[in-house]
Motif scaffolding. Structure first.
Motif, short mmCIF file in Angstrom:
data_model
loop_
_atom_site.label_atom_id
_atom_site.label_comp_id
_atom_site.label_asym_id
_atom_site.label_seq_id
_atom_site.Cartn_x
_atom_site.Cartn_y
_atom_site.Cartn_z
N GLY A 4 0.24 -1.42 0.51
CA GLY A 4 -0.23 0.34 -0.03
C GLY A 4 1.13 1.44 0.23
N VAL A 5 0.27 2.57 0.22
CA VAL A 5 0.41 4.09 0.32
C VAL A 5 2.25 4.16 0.94
CG1 VAL A 5 0.15 5.81 0.06
CG2 VAL A 5 -1.94 4.52 0.38
N LEU A 6 2.46 4.07 0.35
CA LEU A 6 4.08 4.76 0.99
C LEU A 6 4.65 6.21 0.23
CD1 LEU A 6 6.48 3.98 3.34
CD2 LEU A 6 7.54 2.63 0.91
N PRO A 7 4.62 6.07 0.63
CA PRO A 7 4.67 7.99 0.27
C PRO A 7 6.20 8.51 0.53
CG PRO A 7 3.28 9.04 1.98
CD PRO A 7 3.67 7.09 1.97
N LEU A 8 7.12 8.41 -0.40
CA LEU A 8 8.61 9.26 -0.23
C LEU A 8 9.34 10.34 -0.95
CD1 LEU A 8 9.64 5.32 -2.75
CD2 LEU A 8 9.74 5.59 -0.08
N CYS A 9 9.82 10.33 0.06
CA CYS A 9 10.45 11.79 -0.67
C CYS A 9 11.71 12.44 -0.59
CB CYS A 9 10.38 12.55 0.80
SG CYS A 9 8.42 12.88 1.94
N PHE A 10 11.96 12.55 -2.07
CA PHE A 10 13.08 13.77 -2.32
C PHE A 10 13.60 14.60 -2.63
CE2 PHE A 10 11.55 9.66 -4.95
CZ PHE A 10 12.18 9.19 -5.26
N ALA B 280 -4.94 4.66 7.10
CA ALA B 280 -5.96 4.00 7.02
C ALA B 280 -5.44 2.73 6.41
CB ALA B 280 -7.39 4.55 5.84
N TYR B 281 -6.19 1.59 6.43
CA TYR B 281 -5.41 0.39 6.48
C TYR B 281 -6.62 -0.70 6.05
CZ TYR B 281 -1.46 1.61 8.50
OH TYR B 281 0.29 2.67 8.60
N THR C 163 -4.42 1.94 2.60
CA THR C 163 -4.80 2.80 1.88
C THR C 163 -4.98 4.04 1.83
OG1 THR C 163 -7.19 2.39 3.14
CG2 THR C 163 -6.61 0.58 1.72
N ARG C 164 -4.07 4.97 3.12
CA ARG C 164 -4.12 6.40 2.41
C ARG C 164 -3.35 6.47 4.23
NH1 ARG C 164 -6.60 10.73 0.67
NH2 ARG C 164 -7.66 9.12 -0.19
N ALA C 165 -2.66 7.79 3.60
CA ALA C 165 -1.89 8.10 4.57
C ALA C 165 -1.68 9.87 4.37
CB ALA C 165 -0.18 7.20 3.73
#
Length: 309
Positions: free
Chosen positions: A52-58, A74-75, A206-208
């Protein structure tokens, strides 16, 4: 002598749909290589079992990753009733088995009600929380168990989406929760409340914060795009550096005020919030960073981005 960072400067946020069976760091490093990026970080680990959602910051976006770490999540998860494992998930060693065929859908719904709102959880020994400088899961793999303090979390929504009865009933659960919530601990506590034990067999974020699974890219999808050989095609998927800060009030500055803020000086703003943390941008729309409102109506720089690298 300063270490030279390899890779190109890339700024922004990528929403990755983390695949099953890999750690968050492994997924991050794979995407970082695809982007040939100099700097990148993730915003809170997902277990190898989880997708699921894993935001990656660059690049400059890594300066604001804390806002995603602190955000609600949310899961969707499946709990298997009747079995207790040492890890609280399907990868663990079975500690106890019971015939749970007598458990009904109504039993699960009733038990879930006790876990809505603010609750206390004792983190699993297989969590990434550090104690004495070591993650708990490393101690657990050595056969060690240490005392863990309960942590307060908030379960904002907790729903039973489906129930499949039998000797090992399965319950599909949807939850919205505060940061630091352990779904494995929730499954274990639910199984304890019902009297049969439980573990997590599937987990999907499902949501971050403001980001949903529907806007996320799979690793295989990224690899396919990279394989087209089109220059910059992956960069078009990046969200702006300040995409994680949408919940913060926005303060706009003139070019001259922006110049002084970049020098580290507080500047006066008109019609700004009375206090708190704010996003700061120029009238042109260029994002400067995060500031804090002072009592005298000025905004002081707290975390600014670097441009022109």
């Amino acid at each position: 002598m300063a270490r030279v960072r390899r890779g190109r400067p890339v700024d922004g946020i990528l929403l990755l749909d983390k695949p099953l069976g890999v750690s968050s760091n492994h997924a991050l490093q794979s995407v970082k290589r695809l982007y040939e990026a100099a700097k990148a970080g993730h915003t809170g680990s997902l277990d190898p079992l989880a997708t699921g959602v894993l935001p990656l910051c660059f690049g400059e976006a890594t300066k604001f990753s804390q806002y995603l770490l602190d955000a609600d999540k949310a899961y969707e998860s499946t709990f298997v009733l009747g079995t207790v494992t040492d890890t609280g998930d399907a990868e663990g060693r079975v500690l106890e088995d019971k015939d749970a065929s007598g458990v009904t859908e109504s039993d699960v719904i009733t038990a879930l009600q006790a876990f809505e709102g603010e609750i206390e959880q004792i983190p699993s020994m297989f969590s990434a929380i550090k104690q004495g400088g070591q993650p708990l899961y490393k101690l657990a793999r050595k056969g060690l168990e240490v005392e863990r303090k309960p942590r307060s979390v908030v379960i904002k929504t907790l729903q039973l989406r489906a129930f499949r009865g039998g000797e090992r009933p399965e319950a599909d659960i949807y939850l919205e929760c505060s940061k630091g919530t352990y779904v494995r601990s929730l499954a274990e506590d639910l199984g304890r409340a019902i009297g049969c034990g439980a573990f997590v067999s599937a987990l999907r974020r499902t949501r971050a914060g403001p980001f949903g699974i529907e806007d996320s890219m799979t690793l295989s999808g990224l690899e396919a795009l990279k394989g087209t050989g089109e220059s910059g095609v992956l960069d078009t998927l990046l969200l702006p550096t300040d995409a994680a800060l949408g919940a913060l009030p926005l303060v706009r500055l003139s070019e001259s005020s922006g110049f002084y803020m970049r020098q580290g000086q507080p500047v006066m703003v008109s019609n700004g919030p009375r206090d708190g943390i704010v996003r700061v941008a120029l009238d042109s729309g260029e994002f400067l960073g995060v500031g804090e409102m002072l009592d005298d109506g000025r905004v002081a720089p707290r975390r600014l981005i670097v441009t022109g690298r």
